[in-house]
Design a protein around this motif. Structure first.
Motif, PDB file in Angstrom:
ATOM      1  N   ARG A 211     -15.746 -38.029  15.474  1.00 50.71           N
ATOM      2  CA  ARG A 211     -14.784 -36.968  15.143  1.00 50.71           C
ATOM      3  C   ARG A 211     -14.208 -36.335  16.413  1.00 50.71           C
ATOM      4  N   GLU A 215     -10.318 -36.344  17.470  1.00 51.50           N
ATOM      5  CA  GLU A 215      -9.654 -35.045  17.589  1.00 51.50           C
ATOM      6  C   GLU A 215      -9.094 -34.841  18.990  1.00 51.50           C
ATOM      7  N   SER A 220      -7.429 -36.054  13.072  1.00 52.47           N
ATOM      8  CA  SER A 220      -8.729 -35.974  12.408  1.00 52.47           C
ATOM      9  C   SER A 220      -8.931 -37.264  11.621  1.00 52.47           C
TER      10      SER A 220
END
Length: 303
Positions: A211, A215, A220
């Motif tokens: 993640r 990001e 996302s």
């Protein structure tokens, strides 16, 4: 049972080799009277005569020769012990117990063990697969001597119990289905895969790593499937079910998926070793740490 004193037995042995009390005293940096006194005391302790006069000289009795015949094995074993201790003191011998996370075992620990067998066969490594929490519990309890983990899972550097040693920065490659349109692209970035279905664990450090990496690239990730084992993740990628970030250590070239190296800003995960504070001074532990570092330098980007 007779009382045996190695120092006095060594004097008797030297007398057999040198032939005279004077020569024995010179060899052992003693006075002749001290040699005679020590041998007299030994004869009294053993309860048998060890010397008999032969003109102005002395010679060993049959009892003395019997004593020496049985103590030669003792002297031989002590020589072996001296050699073993010297090897241990120089890091040439000893056992090191290693707790390591699953992907580090085949990628780092096994090659290091092979190298040690070739260069320092007296150093043995006993491996225990353990993820970070267990590995550090084992290390704190004294059940392993060295723990390997991701830096993100290691205790704080302020923890007074452990000393951390950086090993490597393991690059994260992207795994694509073999027929994916970007599998043969000239260049590839995470941003190019923003709309893909991603495969990673539902929670834990690897989920966080995936993640955060996505990001940082500006999107996302959509999680299409959840798996924690690399074999399962790569099998799903190969079947065209999604894409995944895969540590280079974990892939090891054993996959039908297409692995692509990302650009200059590719994400990495840092691997560290830890020992109990002060444990890094142990010669065998230092030898294993050095071999792990050499293995890391040969297989991935050094830290």
């Amino acid at each position: 049972m007779a009382e045996w004193e190695l120092r006095k037995l060594r004097i008797l042995r030297t007398l057999r080799e040198r032939g005279t009390v004077t020569a024995t005293a010179e060899a052992l940096h003693m006075t002749p009277s001290a040699v005679s006194q020590q041998l007299t005391n030994l004869a009294a302790q053993l309860g048998v005569p060890l010397l008999e006069a032969q003109g102005r000289r002395v010679r060993l009795t049959d009892a003395a020769r019997l004593v020496l015949a049985h103590t030669e094995a003792v002297f031989e074993q002590l020589e072996r012990a001296d050699a073993a201790l010297a090897a241990y003191a120089h890091g040439e011998a000893g056992e090191v117990r290693v707790g390591a996370f699953s992907t580090a075992v085949p990628a780092l620990v096994v090659p290091a063990v092979r190298a040690l067998r070739a260069t320092h066969p007296g150093v043995s490594v006993r491996v225990r697969e353990a993820e970070a929490a267990e590995a550090y519990d084992l290390l704190a309890a004294g059940d392993v001597d060295l723990a390997l983990s991701l830096a993100a899972e290691a205790p704080s550097a302020a923890d007074p119990r452990f000393t951390h040693v950086p090993l490597l920065a393991d690059p994260l490659d992207v795994a694509l289905p073999p027929d994916h349109p970007l599998a043969r692209a000239a260049e590839l970035t995470l941003t190019d895969l923003a709309d893909e279905s991603w495969i990673f664990g539902g929670s834990g450090p690897w989920s966080d790593i995936t993640r955060r990496a996505c990001e940082a690239a500006g999107f996302s990730p959509h999680q299409g499937h959840s798996a924690s084992g690399w074999a399962a993740i790569l099998a799903m990628v190969e079947a065209g079910m999604g894409v995944a970030l895969v540590p280079r250590m974990a892939a090891g070239g054993r996959t039908g998926a297409t692995l692509r190296e990302l650009g200059r800003d590719r994400p990495v995960r840092h691997v560290v070793a830890a020992v109990r504070r002060g444990g890094e001074s142990g010669r065998a532990v230092r030898r294993v740490l050095r071999t792990l570092r050499d293995t890391a330098d040969g297989g991935a980007a050094p830290v």
